[in-house]
Write a protein that holds these residues in place. Structure first.
Motif, mmCIF file in Angstrom:
data_model
loop_
_atom_site.group_PDB
_atom_site.id
_atom_site.type_symbol
_atom_site.label_atom_id
_atom_site.label_comp_id
_atom_site.label_asym_id
_atom_site.label_seq_id
_atom_site.Cartn_x
_atom_site.Cartn_y
_atom_site.Cartn_z
ATOM 1 N N LYS A 14 14.672 33.527 -19.824
ATOM 2 C CA LYS A 14 14.659 34.866 -20.415
ATOM 3 C C LYS A 14 15.047 34.801 -21.883
ATOM 4 C CE LYS A 14 18.008 37.803 -19.695
ATOM 5 N NZ LYS A 14 18.904 38.778 -19.011
ATOM 6 N N THR A 16 15.749 37.415 -24.992
ATOM 7 C CA THR A 16 16.004 38.833 -25.228
ATOM 8 C C THR A 16 15.776 39.180 -26.690
ATOM 9 O OG1 THR A 16 17.645 38.885 -23.442
ATOM 10 C CG2 THR A 16 17.679 40.700 -25.029
ATOM 11 N N TYR A 58 25.451 41.929 -26.170
ATOM 12 C CA TYR A 58 24.420 40.922 -25.935
ATOM 13 C C TYR A 58 24.801 39.617 -26.628
ATOM 14 C CZ TYR A 58 21.726 45.045 -24.632
ATOM 15 O OH TYR A 58 21.299 46.215 -24.042
ATOM 16 N N SER A 192 16.462 48.904 -29.370
ATOM 17 C CA SER A 192 15.469 48.736 -28.313
ATOM 18 C C SER A 192 15.555 47.310 -27.801
ATOM 19 C CB SER A 192 14.067 49.039 -28.829
ATOM 20 O OG SER A 192 13.934 50.417 -29.138
ATOM 21 N N VAL A 193 15.376 47.138 -26.511
ATOM 22 C CA VAL A 193 15.600 45.842 -25.866
ATOM 23 C C VAL A 193 14.356 45.437 -25.084
ATOM 24 C CG1 VAL A 193 17.093 44.515 -24.317
ATOM 25 C CG2 VAL A 193 18.047 46.437 -25.642
ATOM 26 N N VAL A 194 13.851 44.247 -25.363
ATOM 27 C CA VAL A 194 12.706 43.702 -24.638
ATOM 28 C C VAL A 194 13.082 42.310 -24.143
ATOM 29 C CG1 VAL A 194 10.243 43.193 -24.673
ATOM 30 C CG2 VAL A 194 11.178 44.898 -26.258
ATOM 31 N N GLU A 195 12.907 42.080 -22.860
ATOM 32 C CA GLU A 195 13.165 40.757 -22.292
ATOM 33 C C GLU A 195 11.836 40.047 -22.067
ATOM 34 O OE1 GLU A 195 15.542 41.411 -18.830
ATOM 35 O OE2 GLU A 195 17.371 41.750 -19.990
ATOM 36 N N TYR A 197 9.788 36.719 -20.624
ATOM 37 C CA TYR A 197 9.790 35.610 -19.677
ATOM 38 C C TYR A 197 8.533 34.803 -19.977
ATOM 39 C CZ TYR A 197 13.206 38.605 -17.432
ATOM 40 O OH TYR A 197 14.315 39.399 -17.182
ATOM 41 N N VAL A 202 9.149 42.577 -20.894
ATOM 42 C CA VAL A 202 9.514 43.760 -20.134
ATOM 43 C C VAL A 202 10.426 44.611 -21.017
ATOM 44 C CG1 VAL A 202 10.688 44.657 -18.090
ATOM 45 C CG2 VAL A 202 9.384 42.524 -17.938
ATOM 46 N N VAL A 203 10.033 45.847 -21.263
ATOM 47 C CA VAL A 203 10.857 46.745 -22.074
ATOM 48 C C VAL A 203 12.001 47.270 -21.218
ATOM 49 C CG1 VAL A 203 10.910 48.870 -23.417
ATOM 50 C CG2 VAL A 203 8.891 47.391 -23.507
ATOM 51 N N LYS A 204 13.215 46.943 -21.629
ATOM 52 C CA LYS A 204 14.402 47.345 -20.870
ATOM 53 C C LYS A 204 15.002 48.651 -21.373
ATOM 54 C CE LYS A 204 16.314 45.026 -18.237
ATOM 55 N NZ LYS A 204 16.250 44.938 -16.752
ATOM 56 N N ALA A 205 14.882 48.921 -22.683
ATOM 57 C CA ALA A 205 15.497 50.128 -23.228
ATOM 58 C C ALA A 205 14.866 50.460 -24.577
ATOM 59 C CB ALA A 205 17.002 49.933 -23.396
#
Length: 221
Positions: A14, A16, A58, A192-195, A197, A202-205
């Protein structure tokens, strides 16, 4: 292949990506700006200090930003608060407005009516006189973010972006066409948070932050 198929292939480290936007800036006339841009306002500095407390949740390894005035100051402030290094990159700059730099939208409409009509006809590919199209800036930003994600695979990195760059970065995870980027707001001094893989994100926030600051929504200026 959808995201489920990607995950079924096996585990991926992952990475971030944290995105924020430097500001508010000193822009009482609400003019268009890119590089070198405008300095942070005192409200902007206070908002970013508040944001730093949120970002400390984070495990940020590095801070990146454009080499423009507000972004550079924001990167230094956030990196110091997080205790990590920072790097300024020209490829992270806002789109160039060319001859429109320093003008308000009203002034642009008055002085360049034919160009504004062409802009409305093709928002993504139109470039202001001497400037850069949204599509070109978008692809520049996407490539820059891809490079940083590859460099920091398995880590967390914070990018101090701008209106265009942040949306371009989000489009690496979302099926977001260039001309529809404004449908995803990116406010000043929010997180804004994107993880990611592997190559999939995947947009988390979106737009996490301190609501008590009362900051106005972001914009091109």
């Amino acid at each position: 292949m959808g995201l489920l198929g990607h995950f079924l292939k096996g585990p991926h480290p992952k990475t971030t990506l944290l995105l924020t936007r430097a500001g508010p800036v000193e822009n009482p006339e609400h003019v268009l700006y890119s590089h070198p841009g405008l300095p942070l306002s005192e409200q902007g500095r206070q908002a970013l200090r508040s944001l730093a407390r949120l970002a400390q949740r984070y495990p940020v390894a590095w801070v990146y930003a454009a080499d423009s005035l507000a972004e550079a100051e924001a990167a230094g402030l956030l990196a110091e608060a997080l205790g990590v290094p920072f790097t300024l990159l020209p490829e992270l700059r806002e789109r160039s407005w060319g001859e429109w730099e320093g003008l308000s939208f009203a002034e642009v409409r008055e002085r360049y009516p034919k160009e504004v009509a062409a802009w409305l006809e093709d928002e993504a590919s139109f470039a202001p006189p001497g400037g850069e199209s949204l599509r070109k800036a978008w692809e520049r930003g996407r490539e820059a973010i891809r490079t940083l994600l590859g460099k920091h695979r398995g880590q967390a990195l914070l990018v101090v972006g701008n209106c265009t760059l942040n949306r371009a970065a989000l489009s690496l995870a979302l099926p977001l066409p260039v001309e529809e980027g404004l449908r995803v707001e990116q406010d000043y001094a929010r997180l804004s948070v994107v993880e990611f893989y592997g190559e999939e994100g995947v947009v988390k926030a979106l737009n996490l932050g301190d609501a008590t600051l009362g900051l106005k929504p972001g914009s091109y200026y």
